[in-house]
Design a protein around this motif. Sequence first.
Motif, PDB file in Angstrom:
ATOM      1  N   LEU A 193       0.888  -1.304   0.025  1.00 30.86           N
ATOM      2  CA  LEU A 193      -0.019  -0.070   0.097  1.00 30.86           C
ATOM      3  C   LEU A 193       0.909   1.310  -0.116  1.00 30.86           C
ATOM      4  O   LEU A 193       0.545   2.285  -0.718  1.00 30.86           O
ATOM      5  N   ALA A 194       1.833   1.173   0.892  1.00 28.86           N
ATOM      6  CA  ALA A 194       2.864   2.466   0.805  1.00 28.86           C
ATOM      7  C   ALA A 194       3.661   2.379  -0.734  1.00 28.86           C
ATOM      8  O   ALA A 194       3.939   3.734  -0.784  1.00 28.86           O
ATOM      9  N   LEU A 195       3.772   1.712  -1.376  1.00 31.84           N
ATOM     10  CA  LEU A 195       4.300   1.758  -2.836  1.00 31.84           C
ATOM     11  C   LEU A 195       3.389   2.316  -3.811  1.00 31.84           C
ATOM     12  O   LEU A 195       3.853   2.574  -4.811  1.00 31.84           O
ATOM     13  N   ILE A 196       2.038   2.512  -3.494  1.00 27.51           N
ATOM     14  CA  ILE A 196       0.935   3.010  -4.331  1.00 27.51           C
ATOM     15  C   ILE A 196       1.343   4.507  -4.765  1.00 27.51           C
ATOM     16  O   ILE A 196       1.309   5.103  -3.589  1.00 27.51           O
ATOM     17  N   ARG A 197       1.259   4.885  -5.547  1.00 26.18           N
ATOM     18  CA  ARG A 197       1.482   6.335  -6.009  1.00 26.18           C
ATOM     19  C   ARG A 197       0.160   6.993  -6.438  1.00 26.18           C
ATOM     20  O   ARG A 197      -0.432   6.813  -7.563  1.00 26.18           O
ATOM     21  N   ILE A 198      -0.453   7.849  -5.577  1.00 20.31           N
ATOM     22  CA  ILE A 198      -1.765   8.488  -6.096  1.00 20.31           C
ATOM     23  C   ILE A 198      -1.416   9.993  -5.296  1.00 20.31           C
ATOM     24  O   ILE A 198      -0.538  10.267  -4.501  1.00 20.31           O
ATOM     25  N   ALA A 199      -2.317  10.702  -5.792  1.00 18.17           N
ATOM     26  CA  ALA A 199      -2.539  12.197  -5.567  1.00 18.17           C
ATOM     27  C   ALA A 199      -2.979  12.317  -4.012  1.00 18.17           C
ATOM     28  O   ALA A 199      -3.663  11.532  -3.515  1.00 18.17           O
ATOM     29  N   PRO A 200      -2.123  13.160  -3.033  1.00 22.57           N
ATOM     30  CA  PRO A 200      -2.605  13.520  -1.941  1.00 22.57           C
ATOM     31  C   PRO A 200      -3.867  13.612  -1.641  1.00 22.57           C
ATOM     32  O   PRO A 200      -4.460  14.430  -2.560  1.00 22.57           O
ATOM     33  N   ALA A 201      -4.342  13.239  -0.733  1.00 27.39           N
ATOM     34  CA  ALA A 201      -5.955  13.811  -0.294  1.00 27.39           C
ATOM     35  C   ALA A 201      -6.017  15.061   0.002  1.00 27.39           C
ATOM     36  O   ALA A 201      -5.209  15.892   0.544  1.00 27.39           O
ATOM     37  N   ALA A 202      -7.092  15.593  -0.518  1.00 28.44           N
ATOM     38  CA  ALA A 202      -7.572  16.983  -0.492  1.00 28.44           C
ATOM     39  C   ALA A 202      -7.773  17.517   1.136  1.00 28.44           C
ATOM     40  O   ALA A 202      -8.470  16.533   1.670  1.00 28.44           O
ATOM     41  N   ARG A 203      -7.245  18.657   1.293  1.00 31.69           N
ATOM     42  CA  ARG A 203      -7.337  18.916   2.982  1.00 31.69           C
ATOM     43  C   ARG A 203      -8.916  19.202   3.159  1.00 31.69           C
ATOM     44  O   ARG A 203      -9.557  19.971   2.578  1.00 31.69           O
ATOM     45  N   VAL A 204      -9.252  18.541   4.438  1.00 32.90           N
ATOM     46  CA  VAL A 204     -10.664  19.272   5.010  1.00 32.90           C
ATOM     47  C   VAL A 204     -10.492  20.671   5.424  1.00 32.90           C
ATOM     48  O   VAL A 204      -9.662  21.248   5.931  1.00 32.90           O
ATOM     49  N   ARG A 205     -11.532  21.422   5.221  1.00 31.75           N
ATOM     50  CA  ARG A 205     -11.715  22.619   5.445  1.00 31.75           C
ATOM     51  C   ARG A 205     -11.403  22.827   7.164  1.00 31.75           C
ATOM     52  O   ARG A 205     -11.781  21.944   7.902  1.00 31.75           O
ATOM     53  N   GLU A 206     -10.802  23.880   7.378  1.00 30.59           N
ATOM     54  CA  GLU A 206     -10.196  24.131   9.017  1.00 30.59           C
ATOM     55  C   GLU A 206     -11.344  24.023   9.808  1.00 30.59           C
ATOM     56  O   GLU A 206     -11.325  23.592  10.906  1.00 30.59           O
ATOM     57  N   HIS A 207     -12.658  24.545   9.357  1.00 26.05           N
ATOM     58  CA  HIS A 207     -13.624  24.709  10.438  1.00 26.05           C
ATOM     59  C   HIS A 207     -14.483  23.325  10.621  1.00 26.05           C
ATOM     60  O   HIS A 207     -15.281  23.188  11.359  1.00 26.05           O
ATOM     61  N   SER A 208     -14.165  22.168   9.842  1.00 28.51           N
ATOM     62  CA  SER A 208     -14.589  21.007   9.971  1.00 28.51           C
ATOM     63  C   SER A 208     -14.183  20.209  11.217  1.00 28.51           C
ATOM     64  O   SER A 208     -13.130  20.444  11.484  1.00 28.51           O
ATOM     65  N   THR A 209     -15.179  19.428  11.723  1.00 32.47           N
ATOM     66  CA  THR A 209     -14.776  18.566  12.837  1.00 32.47           C
ATOM     67  C   THR A 209     -15.289  17.289  12.533  1.00 32.47           C
ATOM     68  O   THR A 209     -15.929  17.069  11.442  1.00 32.47           O
ATOM     69  N   VAL A 210     -14.747  16.336  13.493  1.00 34.74           N
ATOM     70  CA  VAL A 210     -15.059  14.947  13.264  1.00 34.74           C
ATOM     71  C   VAL A 210     -16.630  14.821  13.275  1.00 34.74           C
ATOM     72  O   VAL A 210     -17.268  14.145  12.452  1.00 34.74           O
ATOM     73  N   LEU A 211     -17.327  15.391  14.224  1.00 36.75           N
ATOM     74  CA  LEU A 211     -18.751  15.119  14.340  1.00 36.75           C
ATOM     75  C   LEU A 211     -19.632  16.065  12.908  1.00 36.75           C
ATOM     76  O   LEU A 211     -20.328  15.208  12.442  1.00 36.75           O
ATOM     77  N   LEU A 212     -18.918  17.068  12.395  1.00 36.35           N
ATOM     78  CA  LEU A 212     -19.526  17.576  11.322  1.00 36.35           C
ATOM     79  C   LEU A 212     -19.179  16.476   9.986  1.00 36.35           C
ATOM     80  O   LEU A 212     -20.147  16.203   9.140  1.00 36.35           O
ATOM     81  N   ASP A 213     -18.138  15.960   9.952  1.00 34.92           N
ATOM     82  CA  ASP A 213     -17.776  15.274   9.037  1.00 34.92           C
ATOM     83  C   ASP A 213     -18.690  13.519   9.055  1.00 34.92           C
ATOM     84  O   ASP A 213     -19.172  13.375   8.158  1.00 34.92           O
ATOM     85  N   LEU A 214     -18.886  13.327  10.421  1.00 36.88           N
ATOM     86  CA  LEU A 214     -19.823  12.299  10.383  1.00 36.88           C
ATOM     87  C   LEU A 214     -21.301  12.676   9.927  1.00 36.88           C
ATOM     88  O   LEU A 214     -21.925  11.960   9.343  1.00 36.88           O
ATOM     89  N   ARG A 215     -21.584  13.804  10.267  1.00 38.47           N
ATOM     90  CA  ARG A 215     -22.856  14.326   9.910  1.00 38.47           C
ATOM     91  C   ARG A 215     -23.060  14.302   8.367  1.00 38.47           C
ATOM     92  O   ARG A 215     -24.057  14.159   7.848  1.00 38.47           O
ATOM     93  N   ARG A 216     -21.998  15.077   7.779  1.00 39.29           N
ATOM     94  CA  ARG A 216     -22.168  14.928   6.295  1.00 39.29           C
ATOM     95  C   ARG A 216     -22.037  13.546   5.683  1.00 39.29           C
ATOM     96  O   ARG A 216     -22.762  13.418   4.637  1.00 39.29           O
ATOM     97  N   GLY A 217     -21.317  12.664   6.235  1.00 43.08           N
ATOM     98  CA  GLY A 217     -21.433  11.297   5.628  1.00 43.08           C
ATOM     99  C   GLY A 217     -22.825  10.808   5.907  1.00 43.08           C
ATOM    100  O   GLY A 217     -23.169  10.056   4.708  1.00 43.08           O
ATOM    101  N   TRP A 218     -23.605  10.990   7.072  1.00 45.22           N
ATOM    102  CA  TRP A 218     -24.900  10.422   7.105  1.00 45.22           C
ATOM    103  C   TRP A 218     -25.741  11.227   6.057  1.00 45.22           C
ATOM    104  O   TRP A 218     -26.485  10.377   5.611  1.00 45.22           O
ATOM    105  N   THR A 219     -25.736  12.400   6.010  1.00 44.42           N
ATOM    106  CA  THR A 219     -26.438  13.370   5.021  1.00 44.42           C
ATOM    107  C   THR A 219     -26.244  12.578   3.478  1.00 44.42           C
ATOM    108  O   THR A 219     -27.273  12.257   2.859  1.00 44.42           O
ATOM    109  N   GLU A 220     -24.897  12.364   3.280  1.00 45.13           N
ATOM    110  CA  GLU A 220     -24.559  11.867   1.744  1.00 45.13           C
ATOM    111  C   GLU A 220     -25.382  10.352   1.831  1.00 45.13           C
ATOM    112  O   GLU A 220     -25.756   9.888   0.850  1.00 45.13           O
ATOM    113  N   PHE A 221     -25.005   9.471   2.737  1.00 46.34           N
ATOM    114  CA  PHE A 221     -25.797   8.397   2.667  1.00 46.34           C
ATOM    115  C   PHE A 221     -27.304   8.396   2.884  1.00 46.34           C
ATOM    116  O   PHE A 221     -27.993   7.648   2.107  1.00 46.34           O
TER     117      PHE A 221
END
Length: 407
Positions: A193-221
């Motif tokens: 997995l470490a040898l796989i070359r992919i573009a780095p993940a986009a940074r999450v917005r600074e004001h985002s929190t874990v709970l907000l990310d969970l909520r967005r995931g639930w909204t998308e689901f």
Amino acid sequence: MTAILDREAASNTPDTLWTRNFSFYFAARVVSLLGDAMMPVATALAVGAVYRVSGVGYVLAVWTAPFVLFVLFGGVFADRVGARAMMVGADLVRILTQSVLAVAFFTGTPPLWLLMVASALSGTAAAMFQPGVNGMVPLVAKDPQRANGTLKIADAATQLGGPVLAGLLMALTGAGAVYAFDAATFLVSGLCLALIRIAPAARVREHSTVLLDLRRGWTEFRSRSWMWSVILVWVFFGMLVFGPSIPLGSQLIGDRLGDAAYGWAMAALGTGTVLGGLVAIRFRPARPLAAGGVALIGFTCIPLSVALELPLPLLMAGHLIGGASWAFWSVMWSTSVQTQVAPDVLNRVTAYEVAGSVSGVAVGQALVGPVSSIVDPRDLLFVSTGVTAAVCAALLLIPPIRRLRRV
């Protein structure tokens, strides 16, 4: 000259599947799946020999509980820092836990508390790892359906070979060798997995929190009616079909035809899974979930063949058909999720999907023992057959599932 140019163009055209990235990902998954397939046998034999059935139950339970609890956070962190980083980190944790247990078995009898702590840490690491399994496929393969079919074939092969290898190592060298081998599989997986070359993940917005990310995931689901409808149906499938199938099948087949017959049935199931994966690679229906729902009808052959107490050749035929049906549905489902969900939320959505699916299976596994002491196991398998047919009907009758078109 034209022929030379044509050959040069062909050689410079990247393969749609076996690129450098997919090859490393495939290798990582194969060795990881092989280790996963070995551990149930090792746990049942090694832990059961010392702490009996109750000890095995405790060790398995403390693996499942943190997995269900933390898999949603695994999806959030995979979207934040990247699926590959989370998967490599999870592999490092499992190298440590399995190495500690290997040393403990090599040097004596590990105490139950150590087995349970290592199992809990391993389950937590698996929760961090699993959401990325789905999310990585679109990053390493231009053709997710072909990739999923190929990975399903590899999964079937490891399910056949893993228990056999674990049994041989247990007989020849003991439990320590099995746990050491499992640690080695996570080492190889992490390196690949470490040898796989992919573009780095986009940074999450600074004001985002874990709970907000969970909520967005639930909204998308929640916003995808086809997805949560399948998971809702799948909870019943897990409780009444998938969860009880292995305990009931192994008991009834083993009691009537012997343990070797159950092994042959599982071999037929694995062979069917390979065939289903091969079909899924080539066949690309316009409505994948509808086609998968039709194919899943064949899964009724597994509980029905056991409940009817068919002779071994017909029993194997039923498992072969069921394995092919299951593999085809699995590829259609995985491909739909990967292609219908935006990459920046795919891991979180996958985490909700996995949590819903696993919860039903866990409940079914927990209840099958007490229920089978009251209701005849054959009757339970007849119920499983009817539930499978009802699940297939529901998948085809619910409009968002039936109408979902391939991307």
